[in-house]
Design an enzyme around this catalytic site. Structure first.
Site, PDB file in Angstrom:
ATOM      1  CG  ASP A 257      -4.422  -2.111  -6.000  1.00 38.88           C
ATOM      2  OD1 ASP A 257      -5.128  -2.135  -7.020  1.00 38.88           O
ATOM      3  OD2 ASP A 257      -4.275  -1.113  -5.269  1.00 38.88           O
ATOM      4  CE  LYS A 279      -3.348   0.781 -10.490  1.00 37.85           C
ATOM      5  NZ  LYS A 279      -4.178   1.598  -9.657  1.00 37.85           N
ATOM      6  CG  MET A 392       4.743   4.619  -5.253  1.00 39.58           C
ATOM      7  SD  MET A 392       3.429   5.297  -6.267  1.00 39.58           S
ATOM      8  CE  MET A 392       2.890   6.679  -5.272  1.00 39.58           C
TER       9      MET A 392
HETATM   10  N1  SAH Z   1      -2.271   3.466  -0.411  1.00 45.23           N
HETATM   11  C1  SAH Z   1      -0.985   2.943  -0.020  1.00 45.23           C
HETATM   12  C2  SAH Z   1       0.114   3.495  -0.886  1.00 45.23           C
HETATM   13  C3  SAH Z   1       0.051   3.013  -2.288  1.00 45.23           C
HETATM   14  S1  SAH Z   1       1.394   3.593  -3.251  1.00 45.23           S
HETATM   15  C4  SAH Z   1      -0.758   3.260   1.457  1.00 45.23           C
HETATM   16  O1  SAH Z   1      -1.507   4.024   2.041  1.00 45.23           O
HETATM   17  O2  SAH Z   1       0.181   2.711   2.030  1.00 45.23           O
HETATM   18  C5  SAH Z   1       2.473   2.198  -3.190  1.00 45.23           C
HETATM   19  C6  SAH Z   1       3.643   2.510  -2.290  1.00 45.23           C
HETATM   20  O3  SAH Z   1       3.261   2.361  -0.947  1.00 45.23           O
HETATM   21  C7  SAH Z   1       4.803   1.585  -2.444  1.00 45.23           C
HETATM   22  O4  SAH Z   1       5.629   1.963  -3.546  1.00 45.23           O
HETATM   23  C8  SAH Z   1       5.519   1.790  -1.142  1.00 45.23           C
HETATM   24  O5  SAH Z   1       6.233   3.002  -1.143  1.00 45.23           O
HETATM   25  C9  SAH Z   1       4.360   1.965  -0.188  1.00 45.23           C
HETATM   26  N2  SAH Z   1       4.007   0.707   0.495  1.00 45.23           N
HETATM   27  C10 SAH Z   1       2.839   0.050   0.456  1.00 45.23           C
HETATM   28  N3  SAH Z   1       2.851  -1.035   1.264  1.00 45.23           N
HETATM   29  C11 SAH Z   1       4.075  -1.033   1.853  1.00 45.23           C
HETATM   30  C12 SAH Z   1       4.702  -1.867   2.808  1.00 45.23           C
HETATM   31  N4  SAH Z   1       4.089  -2.947   3.328  1.00 45.23           N
HETATM   32  N5  SAH Z   1       5.969  -1.568   3.185  1.00 45.23           N
HETATM   33  C13 SAH Z   1       6.597  -0.493   2.697  1.00 45.23           C
HETATM   34  N6  SAH Z   1       6.044   0.331   1.800  1.00 45.23           N
HETATM   35  C14 SAH Z   1       4.793   0.075   1.378  1.00 45.23           C
END
Ligand code: SAH
Length: 480
Positions: A257, A279, A392
């Site tokens: 991604d 994405k 999100m």
């Molecule tokens: N699988 C991922 C989530 C994917 S959905 C996980 O477990 O973290 C994507 C969302 O994850 C983003 O919109 C945000 O809300 C969050 N996200 C992912 N990486 C992030 C980061 N480094 N800091 C803050 N939020 C993060």
């Protein structure tokens, strides 16, 4: 210490591995330094001989454990006769010098602990995966650096590396007989050390590994791909798990991604194909159906595919759909967990996600759902004192705030918002549930954000956080 380094890129030492099995290695000295050398030598099958008039307790323990012979005499030159190596570890310069000189007179390479000027050779920091060994030296410049590097290599090399090497050894002769040309032999070994053979050894299934190796040798292996769904964590490279690193290095294809940083993607093999499936805002991104089809196609062609996802693959990662498609296609797949954003965000701001007497539930929620409806069932849980982690949530923060307050959650409930958790450009905002509605007005926030809501959030270290409410003066988050 006078390091023997030269100013260009050439080494002043030449790394070699000395054969010591069954041979005498003499350690002269009775203290802690001698004990340390005995412990190190006990990693080998050398015949350790300690010469010490009055061996100290540490040395006695180490010698007993190593099965070393102790000669309770003051050192004489004849003690080194026939030795493969000599170590002077008395702690006294004159004695050490005498031991080294006795060794040299017999033509035996000699070493004096902590006296580089007396040494014929240095001892590296050792990573033992017998029969595989890695030794690191800083040529006396920085023993601490060498130990630091050793710790990293220890972490990189699975315990079972030695087992894999032994299995390889048991196949070597057959492989040379069956595979006549160099290219097919190289190909065989590349697959041996990275595919299901190695996977099985790492999981302790030696018989299965042997069967896989046999199959590989019979040419039955081709055509069986595999897909790993791998959690890349929140962004910081060192939050990647060791297992994630290993499967990344073994992948033929890495499908990632946009949210996964380049530094993590580049941990794969240099010649692995890398496919970004987007994405991220505006950029072209493949549809989920296209991604599913891509995974099936690559694995069906016999490749080892890593599907690299931000955070944990099973948390808002659409892993469920990908796994279902792969299973239906009969393709082997596995999941490597990762540090999910909620956990990384909490760590950044030192927020306890659960806290005795304050929060006994943790909810991973999304602000966006398939039909764009936000906060469905989890309002209830928020009202019952859970800590809620909203993924999100940036563009729906105002609605989250209004609907939670409307449902009865106190407007003053603490909220933290972490942008780019764990990355160099991480920013933490703090405020109240009421102030969460201002999140979108922070125009400079364009990285991924994680919203944490609940009373436990107020127990974080948020003094340095930026205020969620629009900045009027230097109002600090919610220290007030
Ligand atoms: N699988 C991922 C989530 C994917 S959905 C996980 O477990 O973290 C994507 C969302 O994850 C983003 O919109 C945000 O809300 C969050 N996200 C992912 N990486 C992030 C980061 N480094 N800091 C803050 N939020 C993060």
């Amino acid at each position: 210490m006078t390091p023997d380094t030269v100013s260009d890129n050439r080494l002043s030492v030449f790394p070699t591995f000395q054969k010591v099995a069954g041979r005498r290695v003499v350690v002269a000295g009775g203290g802690e330094e001698a004990a340390a050398k005995v412990r190190l030598l006990s990693e080998t099958s050398a015949k350790i001989v300690v010469v010490a008039e009055t061996p100290g307790p540490a040395l006695l323990r180490a010698a007993e454990k190593a099965g070393a012979e102790i000669v309770r005499e003051s050192f004489r030159a004849e003690h080194v006769k026939g030795a493969a190596l000599v170590f002077a570890a008395s702690g006294e310069e004159a004695r050490d010098r005498a031991v080294v000189e006795a060794g040299r007179a017999e033509g035996i390479p000699s070493n004096a602990v902590d006296r580089p000027e007396l040494c014929d050779f240095y001892v590296g920091a050792l990573v033992n995966r017998a029969p595989v060994a890695v030794a690191i030296t800083s040529t006396g410049v920085g023993p601490v650096l060498a130990r630091h590097i050793r710790a990293r290599i220890e972490a990189m090399l699975p315990r079972e590396t030695g087992e894999l090497a032994r299995l390889a050894e048991s196949f070597r002769e057959t492989v040379s007989r069956v595979l006549k040309d160099g290219i097919s032999r190289r190909r065989f070994w590349a697959k041996f050390f990275s595919g299901p053979v190695s996977d099985n050894v790492q999981s302790g299934r030696i018989d299965a590994a042997r069967a896989e190796a046999q199959r590989l040798l019979n040419g039955e292996q081709d055509g069986r791909g595999f897909v790993w769904l791998v959690g890349a964590g929140p962004g910081a490279e060192d939050l990647l798990t060791l297992r994630a690193q290993r499967v990344l290095q073994e992948a033929d294809v890495i499908v990632h991604d946009a949210l996964v940083p380049e530094a993590v993607v580049s941990m794969g093999r240099r010649d692995a194909a890398r496919i970004s499936v987007g994405k991220r805002k505006g950029a072209h991104s493949a549809s989920q159906d296209e991604i599913n089809a891509l995974l099936v196609r690559e694995a069906s062609a016999g490749r080892r595919v890593v599907r690299l996802k931000a955070g944990d693959p099973l948390v808002f990662g659409r892993a469920g759909e990908e796994l279902a498609v792969l299973r239906k296609a009969g393709i082997g797949c596995g999941v490597v967990p990762g540090v999910t954003a909620a956990v990384a965000a909490a760590a950044s701001a030192q927020i306890p996600l659960t806290l005795r007497g304050v929060a006994s539930q943790l909810v991973f929620a999304t602000g966006h759902d398939r039909d764009e409806e936000t906060l469905p069932a989890w309002i209830d849980l928020a009202l019952k004192g859970s800590t809620v982690a909203v993924y999100m949530g940036r563009s729906v923060a105002a609605r989250v705030s209004a609907r939670l307050i409307g449902a009865g959650l106190a407007a003053g409930t603490p909220v933290a918002v972490v942008e780019n958790a764990s990355r160099a450009d991480e920013t933490v905002f703090a405020g109240t549930l009421d102030e969460l509605r201002h999140l979108e007005s922070h125009k400079d926030v364009d990285g991924p954000v994680l919203i944490l809501i609940g009373d436990a959030v107020g127990h974080g270290a948020l003094q340095g956080a930026l205020p969620l409410a629009p900045c009027t003066s230097s109002n600090s988050a919610y220290a007030a």
